[in-house]
Design a protein around this motif. Structure first.
Motif, PDB file in Angstrom:
ATOM      1  N   PRO A 407     -13.559  11.353 -17.370  1.00  0.00           N
ATOM      2  CA  PRO A 407     -12.909  10.096 -16.970  1.00  0.00           C
ATOM      3  C   PRO A 407     -13.064   9.893 -15.459  1.00  0.00           C
ATOM      4  O   PRO A 407     -13.103  10.854 -14.684  1.00  0.00           O
ATOM      5  CB  PRO A 407     -11.448  10.326 -17.351  1.00  0.00           C
ATOM      6  CG  PRO A 407     -11.272  11.808 -17.273  1.00  0.00           C
ATOM      7  CD  PRO A 407     -12.590  12.427 -17.641  1.00  0.00           C
ATOM      8  N   TYR A 408     -13.154   8.650 -15.045  1.00  0.00           N
ATOM      9  CA  TYR A 408     -13.208   8.348 -13.607  1.00  0.00           C
ATOM     10  C   TYR A 408     -12.662   6.941 -13.381  1.00  0.00           C
ATOM     11  O   TYR A 408     -12.299   6.252 -14.332  1.00  0.00           O
ATOM     12  CB  TYR A 408     -14.633   8.488 -13.061  1.00  0.00           C
ATOM     13  CG  TYR A 408     -15.622   7.439 -13.530  1.00  0.00           C
ATOM     14  CD1 TYR A 408     -15.948   6.345 -12.731  1.00  0.00           C
ATOM     15  CD2 TYR A 408     -16.242   7.543 -14.768  1.00  0.00           C
ATOM     16  CE1 TYR A 408     -16.854   5.386 -13.153  1.00  0.00           C
ATOM     17  CE2 TYR A 408     -17.152   6.597 -15.196  1.00  0.00           C
ATOM     18  CZ  TYR A 408     -17.453   5.512 -14.383  1.00  0.00           C
ATOM     19  OH  TYR A 408     -18.352   4.559 -14.805  1.00  0.00           O
ATOM     20  N   ASP A 409     -12.597   6.534 -12.143  1.00  0.00           N
ATOM     21  CA  ASP A 409     -12.028   5.237 -11.769  1.00  0.00           C
ATOM     22  C   ASP A 409     -10.598   5.122 -12.282  1.00  0.00           C
ATOM     23  O   ASP A 409     -10.220   4.134 -12.920  1.00  0.00           O
ATOM     24  CB  ASP A 409     -12.891   4.091 -12.304  1.00  0.00           C
ATOM     25  CG  ASP A 409     -12.513   2.751 -11.666  1.00  0.00           C
ATOM     26  OD1 ASP A 409     -11.829   2.762 -10.621  1.00  0.00           O
ATOM     27  OD2 ASP A 409     -12.897   1.712 -12.224  1.00  0.00           O
ATOM     28  N   GLY A 410      -9.825   6.176 -12.019  1.00  0.00           N
ATOM     29  CA  GLY A 410      -8.425   6.173 -12.421  1.00  0.00           C
ATOM     30  C   GLY A 410      -8.223   6.269 -13.912  1.00  0.00           C
ATOM     31  O   GLY A 410      -7.169   5.868 -14.424  1.00  0.00           O
ATOM     32  N   GLY A 411      -9.232   6.792 -14.616  1.00  0.00           N
ATOM     33  CA  GLY A 411      -9.116   6.931 -16.061  1.00  0.00           C
ATOM     34  C   GLY A 411      -9.527   5.696 -16.833  1.00  0.00           C
ATOM     35  O   GLY A 411      -9.518   5.690 -18.070  1.00  0.00           O
ATOM     36  N   ARG A 412      -9.910   4.626 -16.113  1.00  0.00           N
ATOM     37  CA  ARG A 412     -10.285   3.385 -16.799  1.00  0.00           C
ATOM     38  C   ARG A 412     -11.695   3.441 -17.383  1.00  0.00           C
ATOM     39  O   ARG A 412     -12.043   2.656 -18.256  1.00  0.00           O
ATOM     40  CB  ARG A 412     -10.163   2.206 -15.832  1.00  0.00           C
ATOM     41  CG  ARG A 412      -8.722   1.853 -15.453  1.00  0.00           C
ATOM     42  CD  ARG A 412      -8.664   0.605 -14.599  1.00  0.00           C
ATOM     43  NE  ARG A 412      -9.263   0.810 -13.295  1.00  0.00           N
ATOM     44  CZ  ARG A 412      -8.604   1.261 -12.235  1.00  0.00           C
ATOM     45  NH1 ARG A 412      -7.316   1.573 -12.343  1.00  0.00           N
ATOM     46  NH2 ARG A 412      -9.211   1.402 -11.075  1.00  0.00           N
ATOM     47  N   LYS A 413     -12.517   4.371 -16.865  1.00  0.00           N
ATOM     48  CA  LYS A 413     -13.891   4.475 -17.339  1.00  0.00           C
ATOM     49  C   LYS A 413     -14.197   5.934 -17.661  1.00  0.00           C
ATOM     50  O   LYS A 413     -13.500   6.847 -17.196  1.00  0.00           O
ATOM     51  CB  LYS A 413     -14.868   3.956 -16.279  1.00  0.00           C
ATOM     52  CG  LYS A 413     -14.685   2.488 -15.936  1.00  0.00           C
ATOM     53  CD  LYS A 413     -15.667   2.056 -14.844  1.00  0.00           C
ATOM     54  CE  LYS A 413     -15.473   0.593 -14.473  1.00  0.00           C
ATOM     55  NZ  LYS A 413     -16.402   0.177 -13.391  1.00  0.00           N
ATOM     56  N   THR A 414     -15.240   6.125 -18.452  1.00  0.00           N
ATOM     57  CA  THR A 414     -15.659   7.492 -18.788  1.00  0.00           C
ATOM     58  C   THR A 414     -17.164   7.623 -18.625  1.00  0.00           C
ATOM     59  O   THR A 414     -17.909   6.633 -18.687  1.00  0.00           O
ATOM     60  CB  THR A 414     -15.276   7.856 -20.232  1.00  0.00           C
ATOM     61  OG1 THR A 414     -15.930   6.943 -21.131  1.00  0.00           O
ATOM     62  CG2 THR A 414     -13.777   7.804 -20.434  1.00  0.00           C
TER      63      THR A 414
END
Length: 693
Positions: A407-414
């Motif tokens: 996960p990245y971008d605060g969990g908004r994307k993977t």
């Protein structure tokens, strides 16, 4: 005399200055002096005019071929071969082309006497306002004088001579004669084309008399800078300048606005340039040196070709031949598959060899300097170099390599990377194994922990200028770079963290021996030597059994470190010895997918080149910095090994980061061995390890 002692009638005329002299007498003297100076000036101007009119102009200078030499003083190439020049009388040159030239180069041509004082003043004001030299003031006559009689030296003496010769030309020739000579003798359009007739045939395949308004405006824009405004080099710039000229022609009344607009819409049928044959050595390098000299060092294109200058370069012709042979051997019968190679001496930043493609005669595009290809896993070197400088990261740092969703971008994307061939250890591996086998999961995990911004910062310090963004895919080299950038960056690692600006020219001399340019490379420490050496030690494993370059290890008979990189369309091998850093790229120009056999060609090219290029150089070990230590570790635990640990290996650490606890899984260390496994790194131990391997 009256009672006050004054003479009648002298109240005003007889008034004296404090010095006792009448004021009218003083003014009369000033006026007389100024008139005398004016008369003397006029007389001097008349004498100078008569003198210049009676003096013969110098014999026109014959162009001298410029020459390029390698680092040993051996000739690489001699320029100005095969000039294309054909004289045509002014009556056969379209009025459109003459007017386009006047509109953009010298709108006051018919009003000045060779030197345009009004133009000089206007240019001076503009340059002062802009804070730099953005506008010139040379007339067509001055340009003709410079190209006929003078060199391109930027000196006041040359400018003065240029002005004098321009005035002489105006005295001895009519305006039409000057224009005729200018369009035939003083204009260079690139690609060895001199004069408007040669340019018309070069770009449009027709006689100059057949040019349209749009074609005339295109040709008129090229002499300002054939490298910038030629449709062969930059069509966007060429079209922008053509449209500027058409606008100026309309503004100055040569054509109507409707004619200008119609010409701007006209589609130009540019004739493809003739294919060049490989008539010189190191053709891609030669072209790159030319580009650097003209665009970065300010050498004029015509001077570079025919000014008799001598360009001394960093190239080693013997290494260049080794590079060309290595590429040719692997690409023989490979169809449209292409390759490039750049080699740099990390100790001074000198480019020693450059191959931009497999056939210069077929395609002059230089892939060695193009930043359009993804480096793949070769980029991981920046990830691991960044990590080694962060607390907690060493050669024995472990992550589990298994299918992972990040996960990245605060969990908004993977982001879901995969290993080559979908193969995973499904177990914990350390950094050495991750580098040797190019494990993608380990690399992404590492970058996310140290921070993508820090990785980009490292890459920038290492000379990578291409666009990079802080995304998880950055760890796997998804942003394009050039082989030149990669070779330079890996050279910094080889040079113990010291960056030296990459260079291709050491000096340039004029035809008379005057020094025009001399390289002064800038050195800067961008990485501490202990971290550079630790990464070097880890990247040596790429050539060990099980490493991604192990298949070519037997071809290289010297210490070497490096990193492979593979994408769907690109294959890389970037590596170095203490004396040479090289980057090899293999792929297709049209981003066509490469198969596994094609992707394996980069490493053999690298190995063949390195061994042959350094065949006269004795093998040399990478120097071990003082802040580096080596200890025996247990690969399973990452702790100090005991004599009971199976597969114990010697590992390199920055001092203070090495493990201090012994492995307890395979039995306690004997009392007399608790200090024995730890040993300081030395060149002798390194030599024995390399020899035994």
């Amino acid at each position: 005399m009256n009672k006050n002692g004054a003479h009648p009638g002298r109240e005003s005329g007889g008034r004296r200055s404090k010095s006792g002299r009448p004021r009218k007498s003083w003014l009369r003297r000033i006026v007389t002096f100024l008139l005398s100076c004016g008369l003397i000036g006029v007389a001097g101007l008349i004498v100078l005019t008569l003198y210049l009119r009676t003096q013969a102009l110098p014999v026109g200078t014959f162009s001298q071929p410029s020459q390029m030499y390698d680092i040993h003083g051996d000739l690489i190439a001699s320029f100005q071969s095969g000039q294309n020049r054909e004289f045509v009388p002014l009556r056969d040159i379209p009025q459109y082309l003459i007017e386009a030239t006047l509109a953009i180069e010298d709108k006051r041509f018919y009003d000045h006497v060779g030197v345009d004082l009004r133009g000089i003043a206007r240019a001076a004001v503009v340059n002062v306002q802009q804070g730099s030299r953005v506008q010139g003031a040379s007339t067509l006559t001055q340009q003709l004088a410079r190209n006929l009689y003078l060199t391109q030296d930027r000196t006041w003496s040359r400018k003065i001579k240029e002005a004098v010769y321009a005035v002489q030309l105006e005295m001895q020739l009519s305006k039409d004669q000057i224009m005729e000579k200018y369009l035939n003798e003083a204009t260079y359009y690139g690609n060895s084309a001199y004069g408007v007739q040669a340019a018309a045939k070069l770009f449009f395949g027709k006689d100059v008399s057949e040019l349209t308004l749009a074609e005339s405006a295109m040709i008129a824009g090229v002499p300002k800078g054939p490298r910038y405004y030629s449709p062969y080099f930059d069509m966007d710039n060429a079209l922008a300048r053509q449209q500027l000229i058409l606008t100026e022609m309309a503004n100055q009344g040569y054509i109507t606005q409707q004619e200008a607009d119609a010409a701007k819409r006209e589609k130009l049928d540019i004739r493809p340039p003739e294919k060049k044959s490989l008539v010189v050595q190191a053709p891609y390098f030669r072209d790159y040196v030319r580009q650097v000299a003209i665009t970065q060092l300010g050498i004029e294109e015509r001077e570079f070709d025919e000014g008799g200058i001598r360009i001394y370069t960093t190239l080693d012709l013997s290494m260049q031949q080794a590079a060309e042979d290595a590429v040719a051997a692997q690409l023989e019968g490979a169809g449209e598959l292409q390759a490039s190679l750049v080699a740099i001496d990390p100790r001074n930043g000198y480019v020693k060899a450059m191959v931009g493609g497999k056939d210069y005669g077929d395609n002059q595009f230089n892939r060695a300097i193009s930043d359009s290809r993804q480096p793949g896993s070769a980029f991981k070197a920046f990830v691991y170099l960044t990590a080694l400088q962060q607390p907690g990261f060493t050669a024995v740092t472990k992550f589990k390599s298994e299918p992972t969703v990040f996960p990245y971008d605060g969990g908004r994307k993977t982001y879901t990377p995969s290993n080559f061939g979908g193969k995973y250890p499904n177990d914990y591996i350390d950094m050495r194994e991750a580098i040797a086998k190019s494990d993608n999961i380990f690399a992404v995990q590492t970058m996310l922990q140290v921070g993508a911004d820090k990785v980009i910062e490292t890459a920038r310090k290492m000379g990578v200028t291409s666009r990079l963004e802080p995304l998880p895919s950055l760890a796997l080299g998804t942003y394009p770079v050039s082989p030149l950038e990669m070779a330079g960056a890996f050279g910094i690692i080889a040079n113990q963290g010291v960056r030296i600006d990459t260079s291709v020219i050491t000096r340039i001399e004029s035809a008379t021996g005057k020094l025009l340019y001399e390289a002064k490379p800038v050195k800067s420490k961008v990485v501490e030597p202990e971290y550079a050496y630790t990464l070097t030690s880890l990247m040596k494993s790429v050539f060990d059994t099980g490493g991604t370059a192990s298949r070519v290890a037997s071809l290289i008979k010297r210490p070497v470190a490096g990193k492979t990189g593979t994408t769907n369309t690109d294959a890389w091998m970037v590596g170095f010895t203490p004396e040479l850093s090289a980057a090899v790229w293999v792929g297709y120009d049209r981003d066509r997918v490469i198969d596994s056999a094609e992707s394996y060609k980069a490493a053999p090219i690298f190995a063949s080149f390195i061994e042959r290029a350094l065949e006269a150089v004795p093998p040399k070990l990478f120097p071990v910095p003082e802040q580096v230590t080596s200890v025996y570790i247990d690969p399973a635990t990452g702790k100090l090994a005991t004599d009971k640990c199976p597969g114990a290996r010697i590992e390199t650490f920055v001092k203070g980061t090495e493990p201090t606890e012994y492995c307890s899984e395979h039995g306690a260390a004997p009392a007399d061995q608790k200090e024995a496994p730890k040993k300081s790194g030395s060149w002798w131990n390194d030599l024995k390890r390399w020899w035994n391997d």
